[in-house]
Every structure is written in structure tokens, then in C-alpha cells.
Write a protein that holds these residues in place. Sequence first.
Motif, PDB file in Angstrom:
ATOM      1  N   ASN A   5      21.671 -57.716 -84.335  1.00  0.00           N
ATOM      2  CA  ASN A   5      22.627 -58.153 -83.314  1.00  0.00           C
ATOM      3  C   ASN A   5      24.026 -58.396 -83.882  1.00  0.00           C
ATOM      4  OD1 ASN A   5      20.923 -58.000 -81.082  1.00  0.00           O
ATOM      5  ND2 ASN A   5      19.998 -59.965 -81.606  1.00  0.00           N
ATOM      6  N   THR A   6      24.123 -58.830 -85.132  1.00  0.00           N
ATOM      7  CA  THR A   6      25.424 -59.013 -85.764  1.00  0.00           C
ATOM      8  C   THR A   6      26.138 -57.673 -85.890  1.00  0.00           C
ATOM      9  OG1 THR A   6      24.658 -60.931 -87.006  1.00  0.00           O
ATOM     10  CG2 THR A   6      26.613 -59.807 -87.840  1.00  0.00           C
ATOM     11  N   ARG A   8      25.473 -54.988 -84.179  1.00  0.00           N
ATOM     12  CA  ARG A   8      25.700 -54.472 -82.822  1.00  0.00           C
ATOM     13  C   ARG A   8      27.010 -55.022 -82.249  1.00  0.00           C
ATOM     14  NH1 ARG A   8      23.337 -56.748 -77.791  1.00  0.00           N
ATOM     15  NH2 ARG A   8      23.891 -55.264 -76.148  1.00  0.00           N
ATOM     16  N   ARG A   9      27.234 -56.315 -82.441  1.00  0.00           N
ATOM     17  CA  ARG A   9      28.486 -56.921 -81.964  1.00  0.00           C
ATOM     18  C   ARG A   9      29.705 -56.284 -82.636  1.00  0.00           C
ATOM     19  NH1 ARG A   9      25.411 -61.594 -81.886  1.00  0.00           N
ATOM     20  NH2 ARG A   9      26.010 -62.187 -83.989  1.00  0.00           N
ATOM     21  N   GLN A  10      29.587 -55.969 -83.913  1.00  0.00           N
ATOM     22  CA  GLN A  10      30.706 -55.368 -84.632  1.00  0.00           C
ATOM     23  C   GLN A  10      30.963 -53.931 -84.193  1.00  0.00           C
ATOM     24  OE1 GLN A  10      29.808 -56.134 -88.743  1.00  0.00           O
ATOM     25  NE2 GLN A  10      30.558 -58.238 -88.605  1.00  0.00           N
ATOM     26  N   HIS A  12      30.729 -53.035 -81.137  1.00  0.00           N
ATOM     27  CA  HIS A  12      31.454 -53.249 -79.880  1.00  0.00           C
ATOM     28  C   HIS A  12      32.888 -53.736 -80.092  1.00  0.00           C
ATOM     29  CE1 HIS A  12      28.494 -52.665 -76.647  1.00  0.00           C
ATOM     30  NE2 HIS A  12      27.604 -52.984 -77.573  1.00  0.00           N
ATOM     31  N   ASP A  13      33.203 -54.250 -81.269  1.00  0.00           N
ATOM     32  CA  ASP A  13      34.516 -54.822 -81.548  1.00  0.00           C
ATOM     33  C   ASP A  13      35.561 -53.711 -81.705  1.00  0.00           C
ATOM     34  OD1 ASP A  13      36.678 -56.338 -82.285  1.00  0.00           O
ATOM     35  OD2 ASP A  13      35.718 -57.251 -84.040  1.00  0.00           O
ATOM     36  N   ARG A  21      33.152 -49.513 -87.612  1.00  0.00           N
ATOM     37  CA  ARG A  21      32.199 -49.604 -86.504  1.00  0.00           C
ATOM     38  C   ARG A  21      31.039 -48.638 -86.726  1.00  0.00           C
ATOM     39  NH1 ARG A  21      35.661 -48.802 -81.317  1.00  0.00           N
ATOM     40  NH2 ARG A  21      33.695 -49.278 -80.300  1.00  0.00           N
ATOM     41  N   HIS A  69      19.630 -50.336 -79.077  1.00  0.00           N
ATOM     42  CA  HIS A  69      19.309 -51.706 -78.672  1.00  0.00           C
ATOM     43  C   HIS A  69      18.222 -51.708 -77.584  1.00  0.00           C
ATOM     44  CE1 HIS A  69      19.775 -55.878 -77.513  1.00  0.00           C
ATOM     45  NE2 HIS A  69      20.084 -55.512 -76.283  1.00  0.00           N
TER      46      HIS A  69
END
Length: 112
Positions: A5-6, A8-10, A12-13, A21, A69
Motif C-alpha cells: 500500500n505504501t 501503491r500510494r507513491q 498515485h503521487d 512512480r 491492487h
Amino acid sequence: MSSFNTHRRQVHDEILPPLVRHTNLRSCLVNFGPYGFRATYHHLCFSAGIPKHLEKDTDSLIRAVEELHHARQLWLADEHAYADRHRSEKARGVRRSRPVKPARSRVELRKP
């Protein structure tokens, strides 16, 4: 090691450069690759349309990580169902589960 999840968030950043990315997408594959790293990466490149030059379509990284995901969520649900069933059978005195534990390779990657 960072979590799925960490990374995955990056992915999306949008402030991060596309190459960073992309590296985070590959790190997600290290944490969860149902077909193995290379085969899953190839599948995601094809299905999400990740171009050779990432600047052309940075949204493809988001499509790929979301597909991964979604597959991971299905796999985790199967794992939790197996654990719950195994726990209840053990409590009833059944020492051997009937079905074999589901393998990662049985999870199909699908678009949400």
C-alpha cells in the motif's frame, strides 16, 4: 521492506517523476506478483498499456497498480476465508482441511 500500500500510494503521487512512480509499481510486484515478477509485469504492461517512454502516458501506471491492487484484494479475501475455515475445522476436531490452500497463481488479474 515497505508495504504494498505504501508503494501503491507513491504510484498515485503525481508530484513524483514518472520513473520513480514506475519503480514503485515494480516494488508492488515484489510484494505481490501472482504470476511471478516478470510474467505479472508483462501482463500489466500489456493490459494497462504502459509505454516505453513513461511521459507519454503516466496514467497507465495508475491503471496497472489498480489492476494489481484489485487482484491482491481477491487473493487476500481467499486467504482470510481459508484461514477462517481452517480455524473452525480445527476447533471441531477436524485435523485436515478438505480443499488445498489456494495458490497465488489461481488469482486472475482483472480490471475493476
